[in-house]
Design an enzyme around this catalytic site. Sequence first.
Site, PDB file in Angstrom:
ATOM      1  N   GLN A 177      52.800  36.083  31.641  1.00 61.01           N
ATOM      2  CA  GLN A 177      51.363  36.089  31.915  1.00 61.01           C
ATOM      3  C   GLN A 177      50.757  34.735  31.525  1.00 61.01           C
ATOM      4  O   GLN A 177      50.952  34.248  30.409  1.00 61.01           O
ATOM      5  CB  GLN A 177      50.698  37.240  31.139  1.00 61.01           C
ATOM      6  N   ASP A 206      56.646  36.138  40.237  1.00 61.99           N
ATOM      7  CA  ASP A 206      55.420  35.434  40.634  1.00 61.99           C
ATOM      8  C   ASP A 206      55.637  34.473  41.804  1.00 61.99           C
ATOM      9  O   ASP A 206      54.686  34.049  42.443  1.00 61.99           O
ATOM     10  CB  ASP A 206      54.906  34.579  39.461  1.00 61.99           C
ATOM     11  N   LYS A 211      49.525  46.150  35.944  1.00 66.09           N
ATOM     12  CA  LYS A 211      50.823  45.927  36.592  1.00 66.09           C
ATOM     13  C   LYS A 211      51.798  47.035  36.232  1.00 66.09           C
ATOM     14  O   LYS A 211      52.558  47.510  37.084  1.00 66.09           O
ATOM     15  CB  LYS A 211      51.378  44.557  36.190  1.00 66.09           C
TER      16      LYS A 211
HETATM   17  N1  GUE Z   1      51.982  34.887  35.575  1.00 69.46           N
HETATM   18  C1  GUE Z   1      50.819  35.315  36.015  1.00 69.46           C
HETATM   19  N2  GUE Z   1      50.758  35.923  37.219  1.00 69.46           N
HETATM   20  C2  GUE Z   1      49.561  36.394  37.692  1.00 69.46           C
HETATM   21  O1  GUE Z   1      49.505  36.968  38.811  1.00 69.46           O
HETATM   22  C3  GUE Z   1      48.383  36.238  36.886  1.00 69.46           C
HETATM   23  C4  GUE Z   1      48.506  35.599  35.654  1.00 69.46           C
HETATM   24  N3  GUE Z   1      49.727  35.130  35.255  1.00 69.46           N
HETATM   25  N4  GUE Z   1      47.435  35.412  34.872  1.00 69.46           N
HETATM   26  C5  GUE Z   1      46.130  35.935  35.223  1.00 69.46           C
HETATM   27  C6  GUE Z   1      45.938  36.056  36.713  1.00 69.46           C
HETATM   28  C7  GUE Z   1      44.841  37.012  37.115  1.00 69.46           C
HETATM   29  N5  GUE Z   1      45.473  38.043  37.924  1.00 69.46           N
HETATM   30  C8  GUE Z   1      44.863  39.179  38.438  1.00 69.46           C
HETATM   31  C9  GUE Z   1      45.552  40.124  39.149  1.00 69.46           C
HETATM   32  C10 GUE Z   1      44.943  41.287  39.606  1.00 69.46           C
HETATM   33  C11 GUE Z   1      43.603  41.523  39.362  1.00 69.46           C
HETATM   34  C12 GUE Z   1      43.007  42.781  39.840  1.00 69.46           C
HETATM   35  O2  GUE Z   1      43.692  43.666  40.289  1.00 69.46           O
HETATM   36  N6  GUE Z   1      41.679  42.949  39.778  1.00 69.46           N
HETATM   37  C13 GUE Z   1      41.040  44.161  40.195  1.00 69.46           C
HETATM   38  C14 GUE Z   1      40.100  44.636  39.118  1.00 69.46           C
HETATM   39  C15 GUE Z   1      40.849  44.959  37.880  1.00 69.46           C
HETATM   40  C16 GUE Z   1      39.938  45.571  36.852  1.00 69.46           C
HETATM   41  O3  GUE Z   1      38.891  44.985  36.562  1.00 69.46           O
HETATM   42  O4  GUE Z   1      40.309  46.654  36.383  1.00 69.46           O
HETATM   43  C17 GUE Z   1      40.276  43.929  41.497  1.00 69.46           C
HETATM   44  O5  GUE Z   1      40.068  42.775  41.859  1.00 69.46           O
HETATM   45  O6  GUE Z   1      39.897  44.919  42.113  1.00 69.46           O
HETATM   46  C18 GUE Z   1      42.887  40.569  38.677  1.00 69.46           C
HETATM   47  C19 GUE Z   1      43.513  39.418  38.233  1.00 69.46           C
HETATM   48  C20 GUE Z   1      46.819  37.789  37.967  1.00 69.46           C
HETATM   49  N7  GUE Z   1      47.136  36.683  37.297  1.00 69.46           N
END
Ligand code: GUE
Length: 284
Positions: A97, A120, A53
């Site tokens: 988070q 969020d 982020k």
């Molecule tokens: N308050 C809060 N807000 C959230 O938005 C939040 C959270 N808590 N807790 C955890 C989850 C999980 N999450 C992800 C966001 C982006 C990828 C993401 O960008 N993944 C990449 C891969 C990243 C990598 O492996 O380097 C992809 O899918 O291509 C994954 C997981 C947001 N979350």
Amino acid sequence: MTAQILDGKATAAEIKSDLTARVAALKEKGVTPGLGTILVGDDPGSQKYVAGKHRDCAQVGIASIQRELSGTATQEEIEAVVRELNEDPACTGYIVQLPLPKGIDENRILELMDPDKDADGLHPMNLGRLVLNEPAPLPCTPNGIITLLRRHGVEIKGAEVVVVGRGVTIGRPMPLLLTRRSENATVTQCHTGTRDLAAHLRRADIIVAAAGSAHLIRPEDVKPGAAVLDVGVSRSAEGKIVGDVHPGVAEVAGWVAPNPGGVGPMTRAQLLVNVVEAAERSVR
Ligand SMILES: Nc1nc(=O)c2c([nH]1)NC[C@@H]1CN(c3ccc(C(=O)N[C@@H](CCC(=O)O)C(=O)O)cc3)C=[N+]21
């Protein structure tokens, strides 16, 4: 025939390029958007998401504010940091988070946030605004899914959408977004109490799988040509991360969102959208 890809990585890059120009315009008016993150504990997965982020912020010119607390932080200590970011004018939006360590009252923390700084879109005030059709930051993953479908020309209007799951971040808000007049989808929400999931899935033009149940969506239950988005995460017996969608679905579906490279990058892009829009509202 194998499904076309809903390319979240490329779409997120387009959104970030648009945001870069909007951030520059805000800076000319004397406003620098700043995204705060509160991370509690040292879960490697959470650290990685939070780092991603802040990398995104640097790309589009948004300032970063990072607060980290140890996994043994108390409810009061976390609340003190929430109050601090509520007061900090440099922080125009922030996230806590999730999940927070066991024993911490997560909802109490979220309610304490300034709803106008909720990046969020999960503050009770903003979920209420969504229900009431008032302008508000939108939940990032559901909004990212809609943007991803739109930008690939997948028809949402009139579509039969099946959402599997009822979690607070995806399953619950997803139907609220899909049934707005601007989307006009017909939505069925399925969950562990659904008697015949396969019967619902077979009718779906779009499936959003957010149940957290490994390979729940099987190829034989998907209508040929359907769009299938996998946002579920669970662990196999061998400890590997697995999605809700069986890999064989790509042979039947018309569209699939890959993981990684699908919904994840879109979630992060929508977070930035929320921060920039909140800053834009503040100068109007
Ligand atoms: N308050 C809060 N807000 C959230 O938005 C939040 C959270 N808590 N807790 C955890 C989850 C999980 N999450 C992800 C966001 C982006 C990828 C993401 O960008 N993944 C990449 C891969 C990243 C990598 O492996 O380097 C992809 O899918 O291509 C994954 C997981 C947001 N979350």
